[in-house]
Scaffold this motif. Structure first.
Motif, PDB file in Angstrom:
ATOM      1  N   PHE A  44       0.799  -1.234   0.000  1.00 36.61           N
ATOM      2  CA  PHE A  44       0.000   0.000   0.000  1.00 36.61           C
ATOM      3  C   PHE A  44       0.831   1.283   0.000  1.00 36.61           C
ATOM      4  CE2 PHE A  44      -2.857  -3.063   2.222  1.00 36.61           C
ATOM      5  CZ  PHE A  44      -3.795  -3.163   1.212  1.00 36.61           C
ATOM      6  N   GLU A  45       2.183   1.190   0.032  1.00 36.22           N
ATOM      7  CA  GLU A  45       2.964   2.426   0.062  1.00 36.22           C
ATOM      8  C   GLU A  45       2.883   3.188  -1.249  1.00 36.22           C
ATOM      9  OE1 GLU A  45       6.914   1.893   1.552  1.00 36.22           O
ATOM     10  OE2 GLU A  45       6.209   0.876   3.371  1.00 36.22           O
ATOM     11  N   GLU A  46       2.336   2.520  -2.293  1.00 42.04           N
ATOM     12  CA  GLU A  46       2.122   3.240  -3.550  1.00 42.04           C
ATOM     13  C   GLU A  46       1.022   4.288  -3.408  1.00 42.04           C
ATOM     14  OE1 GLU A  46      -0.573  -0.376  -3.591  1.00 42.04           O
ATOM     15  OE2 GLU A  46       1.503   0.100  -3.022  1.00 42.04           O
ATOM     16  N   LEU A  47       0.330   4.292  -2.258  1.00 37.45           N
ATOM     17  CA  LEU A  47      -0.694   5.312  -2.018  1.00 37.45           C
ATOM     18  C   LEU A  47      -0.083   6.631  -1.574  1.00 37.45           C
ATOM     19  CD1 LEU A  47      -3.376   3.166  -0.115  1.00 37.45           C
ATOM     20  CD2 LEU A  47      -3.127   3.529  -2.573  1.00 37.45           C
ATOM     21  N   LEU A  48       1.162   6.611  -1.134  1.00 42.82           N
ATOM     22  CA  LEU A  48       1.841   7.829  -0.700  1.00 42.82           C
ATOM     23  C   LEU A  48       2.648   8.420  -1.856  1.00 42.82           C
ATOM     24  CD1 LEU A  48       3.143   6.612   2.769  1.00 42.82           C
ATOM     25  CD2 LEU A  48       1.195   8.120   2.341  1.00 42.82           C
ATOM     26  N   LEU A  49       2.964   9.704  -1.763  1.00 43.29           N
ATOM     27  CA  LEU A  49       3.773  10.352  -2.783  1.00 43.29           C
ATOM     28  C   LEU A  49       5.188   9.776  -2.766  1.00 43.29           C
ATOM     29  CD1 LEU A  49       2.736  14.106  -2.336  1.00 43.29           C
ATOM     30  CD2 LEU A  49       1.780  12.415  -3.905  1.00 43.29           C
ATOM     31  N   THR A  50       5.695   9.439  -3.952  1.00 46.82           N
ATOM     32  CA  THR A  50       7.070   8.954  -4.063  1.00 46.82           C
ATOM     33  C   THR A  50       8.032  10.130  -3.981  1.00 46.82           C
ATOM     34  OG1 THR A  50       7.078   9.157  -6.467  1.00 46.82           O
ATOM     35  CG2 THR A  50       6.269   7.077  -5.538  1.00 46.82           C
ATOM     36  N   GLU A  51       9.329   9.818  -3.922  1.00 50.78           N
ATOM     37  CA  GLU A  51      10.318  10.889  -3.841  1.00 50.78           C
ATOM     38  C   GLU A  51      10.274  11.774  -5.080  1.00 50.78           C
ATOM     39  OE1 GLU A  51      14.220  10.281  -2.309  1.00 50.78           O
ATOM     40  OE2 GLU A  51      13.707   8.320  -1.478  1.00 50.78           O
TER      41      GLU A  51
END
Length: 800
Positions: free
Chosen positions: A106-113
Motif C-alpha cells: 500500500f505504500e504506492e498510495l503515498l507520494l514517491t520521492e
C-alpha cells in the motif's frame, strides 16, 4: 497563563482552556495551579524560537520550575517530561529526516520521492502499519517556503480504513461552532493581523469532509500557520496536515501556505484514487421480519462475497453482536452463515440492536447493522377463518387458524372445531397452525353456518368463532389497502362481487352503509361493478370535509349486491385506524393521541430517556445541572440547596435523574429541547458585573449566543429532541412525521414552558428575562438579584 523567559526569549507557550479557548489565568491561586497541573499535556502548545538552542531538559526545567517541582530527585520527572516535550516541540520545529524504508504493501498510495520533488517537497519518513489487507500509512514531508526564505513547511498524511462510525462531514464539525464571538466557517472566522487571515478553527468544505486552516497564535510576532484536511477516498480515510512556524505574518505567506496545503491534499487524493482498488467484502443480510414475538427464535443470516467478481468467501469469520451478546461462526462453501438468537419469552416491546462483522484474509472488515423488534406479550389466543365468505351446496369449506401464546405459535395444542353441530378435533403443527375441511351437504339450502373453535394447552384455553353462508347468493368481498389508518390518510377500498363459483360478476348493483361504531354517523354507498366485478371507494380517514379531526370509532361497512339472474349477496368489513378509540400496537401518543392518551402526570415525548416504548409517553422530568466552573468549595456550598430542590421536585411527582455536570450551555440545551423536561435546577456562577441572569455565561434570548439559540441548535443534535427521534425510537416514522416533530422543537425553542426553574447563581433575578423565557404562565422561578451572599436564600417569583 504564559511560561516565558522574557530576557532570553527562548520559550513561549500558552496553556489554553480547551473548552473556551481563553487563557488559563491562575494568578496566585494554589488550587488553580493544582488543577492546571492535572490537565492533559495536549492542552499545551510550544513554539521554538529561531536562533536559540534549548535542550528538552531545559524546556522541562522552565516548564516545571514555576511550580517548585524541578530539582533534586524531581529531575527524574522533568527528564520524563523532557522526553515527552521532544515529541511535542516537533510540531513547531523542523522534522528530522528519517531514512525511507523499502516500499511495502500500500505504500504506492503515498507520494514517491520523485512526485514529492516535483512539488518542491522532500520525503522525510514513511510509516507502514498495514495489516491483513487494511491500509494504515503515514507519510511525512517538508518543503521550503518560496516567499519566506529558508523557512520550512511540514506536511503529513495519514491513511487508514474508513470506519462505519466515522463522521467528519463539514456539517458535523462546523455545527454550532462559535469562538470568541466569531463563527468557525470561512470567511466568517476570527480575523488575525491582516484582512484575509484567520485564526483556527476556520472550516471550509473539502470533498466529503472539511479543511480547518488558519493561525494558531502565540503572539503578534510568532504564530503557527497550517491546516488539517479530513476526507475519504475509495473507502479510505485521509487526514492531511501542514504547519509552518511564522515570524511576522504577511498576506503572501498566508496565500502560499493555503495554496500549497490544498495542492498537497489534492495530490494525495489523486494518488489514492489512481492506485487503490480495494478488495472489499460484500456483506448481505437476510432481511428480518418487521416484528417478532417473545420466545421466538430469530435466525440472523446472510452471505459474504467478493465485491469485484461476487465470488463467495468461504471460511470468513463472522461475529454477530445482539445487544451485547456475541455469537461467532464462519461462512460455508457458498459464503452463507446463520446464527440463532432466542428472544426471552417474558420480554416484550423491546428492540435488540444487531451488528454483524465479517473478517477475511486480504480484505478490510465489513460491518452491517440491523435490529430485532419484539412485540407485546399477549395471552393465549386462537384465530379462525374460512377461505371464502359464501359457499354453494356440495362445496368444501377450508377452516384454518393458529394458536399462539405470548405471540408465539403453540405446537401440539388441541383445537375443537364445531360447525353448526358437526364437531371435530385437530392438533396444531410445529408453528401453531391448524386446519380442517368441512363438506357442505349437497342438499343444503341457503343458510348461515356458525364455526366455533376452542384451543386447549397446558396453560389454559382460548376460544373464537366465525360464520359462513351457504346458498346460491353472490359473495361480496370488501378489501382495504391497509389494516390501520392514521388521521388524514386516504382509504382505498375495493368491493368485489363474485358468483357462487367464485367468478367475478360485472354490472352488479351495490348499495350499503358505512357506519362509525362510536358516533353512529353513517354514509350511504352505491355503485356498479366493473368487468372485474369490482367497485372502488375512497375517503379520508378521521377528518371532516373541512379537515377537522374526529374520533368516531371503527367503521363498519355493510354492502348488498344484486343483479338480474343472480341471487342477492351481502358482505361486511370493519375498518380500523386512529380515532377508532382502540389502541393498536403501532399507535403512540404522537401519531395517534386520540387512541393513545398520556396520563396527567405524563408528557408525549419520543425523545425522553424515560419514555414508554409502546406509547411514547414519558413522566415529567426535572433535571439538575451543576456547572464545573463552580469549583469544589462553591459546589459544597450549594449542596444543601441542590439536595433540597431535588427532594421538592421528587415530592411533586417529577422523575429526577442524577445531577448532570456541565461546562457549556450546549450540554444543557439538549434536555431543554425535550418536551418531557418540565423543571430544572442550575447551580453556577453569574456573569460579572450582573444585570442579566445567565446560565453557563449565556443570557436567555439576547447576546451573541443565547439559551434560546442553544436549544434551537442542540435540539437537532444527538441528545436533542429531533436527533433522538430521527435516529432512535421514532426513526421508522421520521419521514412521515418530520414536519410535526420540527414544529414541536420550534415551539419548544420559542418557549420551553417549564413548570419550575431553580437558579442558584448570582444575578439570576436581576431581571425577569430568564424567568419569562423558560417558564409557562403560572410557573415558579427561584433566583437572586445581585451577588448571592452566603447567608441569603433564593427569592421566589411566579410568571404572570
Amino acid at each position: 497563563m504564559e511560561f516565558r523567559d522574557k530576557n532570553a526569549g527562548a520559550l513561549s507557550g500558552i496553556a489554553r482552556d480547551a473548552g473556551h479557548g481563553g487563557k488559563y489565568g491562575c494568578d496566585d491561586d494554589p488550587v488553580c495551579w493544582r488543577d492546571y497541573m492535572r490537565r492533559p499535556i495536549r492542552h499545551l502548545e510550544f513554539a521554538r524560537i529561531p536562533g536559540s538552542v534549548m535542550s528538552a531538559t531545559s524546556i522541562a526545567e522552565r516548564t516545571l520550575r514555576p511550580f517548585g517541582i524541578y530539582g533534586g530527585r524531581m529531575k527524574n520527572v522533568s527528564g520524563l517530561l523532557a522526553e515527552l516535550l521532544v515529541c511535542i516541540v516537533v510540531a513547531g520545529a523542523v522534522f528530522a529526516p528519517v531514512p525511507v524504508a523499502a516500499a511495502g504493501p500500500f505504500e504506492e498510495l503515498l507520494l514517491t520521492e520523485s512526485e514529492a520533488t516535483a512539488m518542491g517537497l522532500e520525503v522525510l519518513q514513511v510509516i507502514n502499519n498495514s495489516t491483513d489487507g487494511n491500509p494504515s500509512l503515514q507519510g511525512k514531508y517538508k518543503g521550503i517556503s518560496q516567499v519566506d526564505a529558508n523557512m520550512v513547511i511540514n506536511y503529513t498524511v495519514n491513511i487508514s480504513v474508513l470506519s462505519p462510525t466515522d463522521d467528519f462531514s463539514f456539517e458535523k464539525v462546523s455545527a454550532n461552532c462559535k469562538w470568541a464571538g466569531y463563527g468557525c466557517v470561512s470567511p466568517d472566522c476570527r480575523n488575525w493581523y491582516l484582512g484575509t487571515t484567520y485564526e483556527r478553527p476556520c472550516y471550509s468544505r473539502y470533498e466529503d469532509g472539511y479543511t480547518d486552516f488558519g493561525l494558531d497564535g502565540i503572539d503578534r510576532n510568532r504564530c503557527q500557520i497550517g491546516g488539517t484536511t479530513v476526507f475519504s477516498v475509495s473507502g479510505l480515510k485521509l487526514v492531511v496536515g501542514s504547519s509552518k512556524l511564522d515570524y511576522g505574518m504577511t498576506q503572501a505567506v498566508w496565500d502560499e501556505c493555503l495554496r500549497r496545503h490544498n495542492e498537497f491534499a489534492n495530490a494525495v487524493a489523486q494518488k489514492v484514487r489512481a492506485n487503490y482498488d480495494p478488495n472489499a467484502i460484500v456483506l448481505t443480510l437476510v432481511p428480518l421480519a418487521t416484528e417478532y414475538s417473545p420466545g421466538e427464535t430469530v435466525p440472523i443470516a446472510g452471505t459474504v462475497s467478493d465485491s469485484v467478481d461476487s465470488t463467495p468467501l468461504t471460511g470468513a469469520s463472522v461475529t454477530v453482536d445482539v445487544a451485547g451478546t456475541p455469537f461467532s461462526t464462519t461462512t460455508d462453501g457458498s459464503g452463507g452463515f446463520s446464527v440463532d438468537f432466542s428472544i426471552p419469552a417474558d420480554v416484550g416491546m423491546v428492540g435488540y440492536p444487531v451488528t454483524v462483522t465479517v473478517s477475511a484474509t486480504g480484505y478490510p472488515d465489513a460491518t452491517e447493522s440491523t435490529g430485532i423488534s419484539v412485540g407485546a406479550v399477549p395471552a393465549l389466543a386462537v384465530s379462525v377463518d374460512t377461505d371464502k365468505d359464501g359457499y354453494a351446496a356440495g362445496d368444501t369449506v377450508a377452516i384454518t387458524g393458529r394458536v399462539t401464546d405470548g405471540g408465539a405459535g403453540v405446537a401440539g395444542a388441541t383445537v375443537s372445531v364445531d360447525v353448526s353441530g358437526s364437531a371435530s378435533t385437530v392438533s396444531t403443527d410445529g408453528s401453531g397452525n391448524y386446519g380442517i375441511s368441512f363438506p357442505v351437504p349437497g342438499d343444503a339450502g341457503a343458510s348461515t353456518y356458525t364455526v366455533s373453535v376452542v384451543a386447549t394447552t397446558a396453560t389454559g384455553s382460548a376460544s373464537n368463532g366465525t360464520t359462513f353462508k351457504v346458498g346460491d347468493g353472490m359473495a361480496v368481498e370488501i378489501v382495504t389497502d391497509k389494516d390501520l389508518y392514521l388521521i388524514g390518510d386516504t382509504v382505498y377500498c375495493t368491493i368485489t362481487v363474485k358468483d357462487s363459483s367464485g367468478q367475478p360478476v360485472s354490472g352488479a348493483d351495490i348499495a350499503g352503509t358505512a357506519t362509525y361504531t362510536d358516533s353512529g354517523r353513517s354514509t350511504q354507498l352505491s355503485g356498479t361493478t366493473d368487468p372485474m366485478g369490482q367497485a372502488p371507494w375512497t375517503f379520508t380517514w378521521g377528518q371532516t370535509p373541512g379537515g377537522d379531526t374526529i374520533a368516531e370509532g371503527k367503521l363498519k361497512v355493510e354492502i348488498a349486491a344484486s343483479k338480474s339472474g343472480q341471487p342477492d349477496g351481502t358482505g361486511s368489513a370493519l375498518i380500523s385506524g386512529c380515532g377508532d378509540l382502540e389502541k393498536a400496537p403501532t399507535e403512540d401518543c404522537l401519531d395517534c393521541p386520540q387512541d393513545c392518551k398520556c396520563e396527567n402526570t405524563q408528557v408525549c415525548d419520543p425523545s425522553s430517556d424515560y419514555r414508554d416504548g409502546q406509547t411514547m409517553c414519558s413522566p415529567k422530568v426535572a433535571y439538575v445541572f451543576i456547572s464545573r466552573g463552580l469549583g469544589w468549595y462553591h459546589e459544597w456550598f450549594a449542596s444543601d440547596d441542590i439536595a433540597g430542590i431535588r427532594k421538592l421536585y421528587a415530592s411533586l411527582g417529577y422523575t429526577v435523574p442524577p445531577n448532570i455536570y456541565v461546562d457549556h450551555i450546549n450540554e444543557i440545551a439538549p434536555y431543554l429541547s425535550r418536551p418531557s423536561t418540565m423543571a430544572i435546577a442550575y447551580a453556577g456562577h453569574g456573569e460579572e458585573p450582573g444585570g442579566k441572569p445567565t446560565m453557563e455565561a449565556t443570557e436567555a434570548t439576547s447576546g451573541a449566543y443565547s439559551v434560546k439559540a442553544a436549544i434551537a441548535a442542540a435540539g437537532k443534535q444527538d441528545k436533542g429532541f429531533l436527533g433522538v427521534c430521527q435516529f432512535g425510537p421514532y426513526a421508522v416514522k421520521w419521514v412521515d412525521y418530520k414536519d410535526e416533530l420540527e414544529q414541536i422543537l420550534a415551539d419548544r425553542v420559542a418557549h420551553p414552558n417549564l413548570d419550575y426553574v431553580y437558579m442558584f447563581s448570582c444575578y439570576s433575578l436581576d431581571d425577569m428575562s430568564m424567568r419569562d423565557y423558560l417558564l409557562r404562565s403560572g410557573g415558579t422561578y427561584w433566583g437572586y438579584p445581585g451577588k448571592l451572599p452566603g447567608t441569603a436564600s433564593l427569592k421566589k417569583s411566579v410568571k404572570p
